[in-house]
Design an enzyme around this catalytic site. Structure first.
Site, PDB file in Angstrom:
ATOM      1  N   SER A 134       0.843  -1.201   0.000  1.00  0.00           N
ATOM      2  CA  SER A 134       0.000   0.000   0.000  1.00  0.00           C
ATOM      3  C   SER A 134       0.871   1.241   0.000  1.00  0.00           C
ATOM      4  O   SER A 134       1.977   1.237   0.543  1.00  0.00           O
ATOM      5  CB  SER A 134      -0.878   0.013   1.254  1.00  0.00           C
ATOM      6  OG  SER A 134      -1.527   1.260   1.377  1.00  0.00           O
ATOM      7  N   TYR A 147      -2.583  -1.488  10.196  1.00  0.00           N
ATOM      8  CA  TYR A 147      -2.650  -1.817   8.759  1.00  0.00           C
ATOM      9  C   TYR A 147      -1.365  -1.387   8.054  1.00  0.00           C
ATOM     10  O   TYR A 147      -0.728  -2.188   7.358  1.00  0.00           O
ATOM     11  CB  TYR A 147      -3.866  -1.116   8.142  1.00  0.00           C
ATOM     12  CG  TYR A 147      -3.927  -1.198   6.636  1.00  0.00           C
ATOM     13  CD1 TYR A 147      -4.342  -2.364   6.000  1.00  0.00           C
ATOM     14  CD2 TYR A 147      -3.561  -0.108   5.838  1.00  0.00           C
ATOM     15  CE1 TYR A 147      -4.394  -2.442   4.612  1.00  0.00           C
ATOM     16  CE2 TYR A 147      -3.611  -0.178   4.458  1.00  0.00           C
ATOM     17  CZ  TYR A 147      -4.023  -1.345   3.849  1.00  0.00           C
ATOM     18  OH  TYR A 147      -4.069  -1.430   2.482  1.00  0.00           O
TER      19      TYR A 147
END
Ligand code: NAP
Length: 242
Positions: A134, A147
């Site tokens: 990400s 995350y």
């Protein structure tokens, strides 16, 4: 026929990758967490395009389910670690349970699945492993500390494994999406003020589509990608370097 296993391919980026790799000639293992409805849709699209697909279901936040999946997945030439859990919570309020669910799905399951497929890849003389990271590895959202940390951990593992697996012809890379329009962010992006804030943060000025990630994955899995390993490549319209 070579086999590609894509975690989280019932929807979103994983589905686009599965469809693309099927067009590239791979037999596809479609994977989802829960109901088979969405996974069946992916399978149907692949078959309508002349491809071959089967479905496996496992919740990767539950490591017992990951282990069963790893034991049953068989010989895999391409492993795409795409499934993830992403909770948005102020860091002081993150529960231990939510922390482990994200770590188990986004990092520990990736390790367990890599451990299960590498022996076959070695015997086959090569393979491809791609983690989906990400843009948050570079620009963490303040309310997603677990995350973003799980993605950064996965990429660090990718780099270490790329060195250890290079002598076996196995490449290991990370594809790091920016804002890609999927079920994950559709609701948030339906707020015009938030959508404007987001697009303003993207140099190219618009969100990506799942297919934008699939193109890079296809290249990395092709013969043209045989000499690319240990890299983390951002598909983010320039967001990560701003
Ligand atoms: P998505 O549309 O939300 O789809 C998530 C996929 O992961 C689904 O196939 C889902 O299966 C599966 N999944 C969810 N929880 C799971 C669990 N506990 N165990 C196993 N599988 C699970 O996601 P996406 O937006 O395509 O994102 C794909 C990847 O790109 C993720 O790793 C995400 O972190 C990364 N990413 C996305 C964006 C973005 O803007 N979309 C940005 C940066 C990074 P079910 O259908 O069964 O629920």
């Amino acid at each position: 026929m070579k086999t590609a296993f894509i975690t989280g391919s019932s929807r979103g980026i994983g589905r686009a990758v599965a469809i693309r790799l099927a067009k590239d000639g791979y037999r596809i293992i479609v994977h989802g967490a829960g109901t088979t409805e969405k996974a069946l849709e992916t399978k149907k699209i692949i078959e309508e395009n002349g491809g071959i697909a089967e479905i496996m279901i496992a919740d990767l936040s539950d490591l017992e389910q990951t282990k069963k999946l790893a034991a049953s997945v068989g010989n895999v030439d391409v492993l795409i670690l795409n499934a993830s859990i992403q909770y948005k919570t102020p860091w002081q309020e993150i529960s231990e349970r939510a922390c482990y669910e994200q770590l188990n799905c986004n990092f520990v399951s990736s390790l367990l699945l890599i451990q299960s497929v590498v022996p076959y890849m070695k015997s086959a003389g090569g393979g491809r492993i791609i983690t989906i990271g990400s843009v948050q590895e570079r620009k963490p959202h303040p309310d997603m500390v677990v995350y973003s940390a799980s993605k950064a951990a996965q990429t660090n593992m990718m780099q270490s494994l790329s060195l250890q697996l290079a002598p076996f012809g196995i490449t290991v890379n990370n594809v790091a999406p920016g804002v890609i329009y999927t079920d994950r962010n559709k609701e948030a992006l339906s707020d015009p003020a938030y959508a404007k804030k987001v697009t303003d943060s993207i140099p190219m000025g618009y969100y990506g589509e799942p297919e934008d990630c699939a193109g890079l994955v296809s290249l990395l899995c092709s013969e043209g990608g045989r000499y690319i390993t240990g890299q983390s490549i951002f598909v983010d319209g320039g967001k990560g370097i701003q």
